[in-house]
Design a protein around this motif. Sequence first.
Motif, PDB file in Angstrom:
ATOM      1  N   GLU A  82       0.838  -1.214   0.000  1.00 14.83           N
ATOM      2  CA  GLU A  82       0.000   0.000   0.000  1.00 14.83           C
ATOM      3  C   GLU A  82       0.866   1.255   0.000  1.00 14.83           C
ATOM      4  O   GLU A  82       0.569   2.224  -0.709  1.00 14.83           O
ATOM      5  N   ALA A  83       1.953   1.222   0.778  1.00 15.27           N
ATOM      6  CA  ALA A  83       2.840   2.389   0.860  1.00 15.27           C
ATOM      7  C   ALA A  83       3.522   2.659  -0.474  1.00 15.27           C
ATOM      8  O   ALA A  83       3.646   3.814  -0.903  1.00 15.27           O
ATOM      9  N   VAL A  84       3.950   1.597  -1.144  1.00 12.05           N
ATOM     10  CA  VAL A  84       4.612   1.765  -2.445  1.00 12.05           C
ATOM     11  C   VAL A  84       3.627   2.295  -3.476  1.00 12.05           C
ATOM     12  O   VAL A  84       3.935   3.226  -4.235  1.00 12.05           O
ATOM     13  N   ASN A  85       2.435   1.728  -3.508  1.00 14.57           N
ATOM     14  CA  ASN A  85       1.430   2.183  -4.466  1.00 14.57           C
ATOM     15  C   ASN A  85       1.037   3.642  -4.207  1.00 14.57           C
ATOM     16  O   ASN A  85       0.863   4.434  -5.142  1.00 14.57           O
ATOM     17  N   GLU A  86       0.916   4.005  -2.947  1.00 15.88           N
ATOM     18  CA  GLU A  86       0.562   5.386  -2.603  1.00 15.88           C
ATOM     19  C   GLU A  86       1.674   6.353  -3.020  1.00 15.88           C
ATOM     20  O   GLU A  86       1.405   7.444  -3.523  1.00 15.88           O
ATOM     21  N   HIS A  87       2.920   5.931  -2.819  1.00 17.56           N
ATOM     22  CA  HIS A  87       4.061   6.811  -3.105  1.00 17.56           C
ATOM     23  C   HIS A  87       4.299   6.973  -4.604  1.00 17.56           C
ATOM     24  O   HIS A  87       4.538   8.085  -5.088  1.00 17.56           O
TER      25      HIS A  87
END
Length: 252
Positions: A73-78
Amino acid sequence: MQKLKDRVAIITGGAQGIGAAYARAMAAEGARVAIADILDGTSLAKEIEAAGGRAMAVQVNVADETSVLAMAEAVNEHFGRIDILVNNAAVYASLQLKPFSEIDVAEWDKVMAVNVRGPFVCAKAVVPFMRSNGYGRIVNISSGTPFKGTPNLLHYVTSKGAILALSRALAREVGGDGICVNTLAPGLVLSEGVIQNTDMREKLTGPVLASRAIKRDQTPEDLIEPLLFLASDACAFMTGETLVVDGGSVMH
């Protein structure tokens, strides 16, 4: 032309050793790189950005599904998408060679949790993002050892044999979504961890070198071009396959 221009790549175990070499190489080919590791990969991310690339560091325990889901989720958000997963994190260089009868169940379970459950939960976390874009490359890192039946590392060899089967079965499940799943199987690589494990290097280097058609040590750099091939559009019609890169020790 950069092979991975504007792709977003997650490299597990990317903070050091071979994983760090993968991260640098993929960034140099235009990928936006997520260094996903139980260790802090911030310094490597800063190094990549100082060289003109784009990178982020995210700490994750690949054996823990909650941690992995948060990482994805963090990678996709970033970065806004996920295109490539390199399942590199593994327990190996810290292991001591020993007969299978001396491997206790706790050590066996630790190796399986990281080396087998890890790639499973990482793939499970990123495939929904890949499906939404109709594109994905999953590169699972195995080893030449399952082809040889290397003794005194039964837990590690078993875990890397499982990766071969995982890749084949997963490839059939996600092929219709534009996702290719392949395996890269290195030989004994002189990574930082192997160099520091004197027992492993002394006992394995001689026999491994003798078995190779190309009579030299293997370095992380030997794996870069094969990895880039499996992570790029070049392998668009190749899935479920295993690419052994070990100087000709294994020929299959």
